[in-house]
Design a protein around this motif. Structure first.
Motif, PDB file in Angstrom:
ATOM      1  N   GLU A 102     -27.145  24.462 -39.616  1.00 41.49           N
ATOM      2  CA  GLU A 102     -28.222  24.431 -40.636  1.00 41.49           C
ATOM      3  C   GLU A 102     -27.667  24.774 -42.010  1.00 41.49           C
ATOM      4  OE1 GLU A 102     -31.741  26.695 -39.764  1.00 41.49           O
ATOM      5  OE2 GLU A 102     -31.906  25.752 -37.796  1.00 41.49           O
ATOM      6  N   GLN A 103     -26.788  25.747 -42.025  1.00 41.70           N
ATOM      7  CA  GLN A 103     -26.137  26.117 -43.297  1.00 41.70           C
ATOM      8  C   GLN A 103     -25.302  24.959 -43.817  1.00 41.70           C
ATOM      9  OE1 GLN A 103     -26.115  28.895 -45.167  1.00 41.70           O
ATOM     10  NE2 GLN A 103     -26.337  30.716 -43.899  1.00 41.70           N
ATOM     11  N   ARG A 132     -27.561  22.463 -45.482  1.00 43.33           N
ATOM     12  CA  ARG A 132     -27.975  22.970 -46.801  1.00 43.33           C
ATOM     13  C   ARG A 132     -26.849  22.845 -47.819  1.00 43.33           C
ATOM     14  NH1 ARG A 132     -30.812  27.307 -44.554  1.00 43.33           N
ATOM     15  NH2 ARG A 132     -29.291  28.867 -45.160  1.00 43.33           N
ATOM     16  N   ARG A 182     -26.445  19.270 -48.968  1.00 36.23           N
ATOM     17  CA  ARG A 182     -27.524  18.951 -49.921  1.00 36.23           C
ATOM     18  C   ARG A 182     -27.255  19.582 -51.289  1.00 36.23           C
ATOM     19  NH1 ARG A 182     -32.304  16.826 -48.101  1.00 36.23           N
ATOM     20  NH2 ARG A 182     -32.567  16.626 -45.856  1.00 36.23           N
ATOM     21  N   LYS A 183     -26.619  20.733 -51.260  1.00 37.79           N
ATOM     22  CA  LYS A 183     -26.343  21.467 -52.496  1.00 37.79           C
ATOM     23  C   LYS A 183     -25.495  20.650 -53.484  1.00 37.79           C
ATOM     24  CE  LYS A 183     -25.146  26.347 -52.912  1.00 37.79           C
ATOM     25  NZ  LYS A 183     -24.460  27.415 -52.180  1.00 37.79           N
TER      26      LYS A 183
END
Ligand code: SF4
Ligand SMILES: [Fe+2]
Length: 294
Positions: free
Chosen positions: A243-244, A247, A250-251
């Motif tokens: 999940e990290q 993210r 996406r960052k």
């Protein structure tokens, strides 16, 4: 030094060969793709160099190989010396590939950035006097950016030689506990006007990317180009937290950049809109999203 008695039978006949100590790190295939190819768990020579350019590239691969698995039946001292002196290998605008990949980082690529306000080393090659001298001639090293715990290699030695500031994330700092600058949390950090440090946890808890001049993304093992599939890749198996990782990918989506310069995997240059689209495609593919979920 490669050992002829360990020469893999799958090499084509001729001067260059790979022996069975190869760790399949991909370095030679990136540097000399017309000579080396992956074959099972090894690289092998599938085509002997026939031009001076190909021979130079094959010697650069021989020199960069982290475990000395590439050999020749008869060395060409002139081209070997030229290859040895060619590192760091310029990419563009003061950005170079350092060469001399280290076994300590499983043969990860490292990079050198020449900048008027101080030079940077991104991850670490093997420590060699010759390479340290080449860095010295270009103005030394002010910062050593460590993308994550796996790729620190000989960073401590380069830091000592040049009085450089080592930058690492706290969550990976056990690999370099005496680093001069420890980054905390997940916020981006502007280190110098053109250098932005972006924490991208996922592959490891303390993975970071370095964005230079809104153009070059030094991505460690977070993002790379897959030349077989012609698309961006991100870890599938060696993942600390998936999940990290999502993210973190996406960052970087809305940050303009045109180059991905990874530790492992191929580097790539695309116009920024094509790069953005490639990152979007990666998110869709890797996490099975629909376009509306981007
Ligand atoms: S650079 Fe060396 S270890 Fe890496 S794939 Fe090539 S032969 Fe194997
Ligand atoms: Fe890694």
């Amino acid at each position: 030094m490669a050992n002829f008695s360990k020469r893999l039978k799958t090499n084509v006949e001729g001067n260059f060969f790979v022996d069975s100590t190869c760790i399949d790190c991909d370095t030679c295939r990136q540097l000399a793709p017309s000579t080396f190819v992956e074959d099972g768990d090894f690289s092998v020579v599938y085509h002997q160099p026939w031009s001076t350019e190909e021979e130079l590239a094959a010697y650069q691969a021989l020199i960069a190989c982290p475990v000395g698995s590439i050999g020749t039946s008869k060395k060409n001292p002139k081209i070997f010396s030229k290859a040895h002196a060619s590192f760091p290998l310029p990419i563009e605008n003061g950005v170079s590939y350092a060469g001399f990949n280290s076994e300590k980082s499983f043969g990860a690529n490292s990079y050198f950035i020449q900048h008027p306000n101080g030079n940077w080393l991104v991850d670490s090659p093997r420590y060699l006097k010759h390479l340290a001298q080449a860095f010295e001639e270009r103005g030394g090293i002010q910062y050593i950016f460590l993308s994550h715990q796996d790729d620190v290699a000989d960073a401590a030695r380069y830091a000592k030689t040049f009085g450089a500031t080592r930058i690492i994330h706290q969550n990976d700092s056990s690999a370099m506990p005496d680093a001069e600058w420890i980054i905390n949390g997940e916020d981006t950090v502007q280190i110098e006007p053109e250098f932005i440090c972006i924490p991208v946890p996922g592959h490891t808890a303390g993975s970071m990317s370095l964005l230079y001049n809104h153009r070059y993304l030094f991505s460690g093992d977070h993002l790379w180009w897959d030349r077989d599939l012609n698309q961006l890749g991100t870890p599938e198996n060696l993942v600390w937290d998936d999940e990290q990782l999502e993210r973190s990918i996406r960052k970087i989506l809305n940050r303009p950049f045109e180059w991905v310069l990874p530790g492992h995997g191929e580097r790539i240059h695309l116009p920024w809109h094509a790069m953005k689209s490639a990152v979007e495609q990666l998110i869709l593919r890797r996490w099975n999203f629909t376009p509306s979920q981007i």
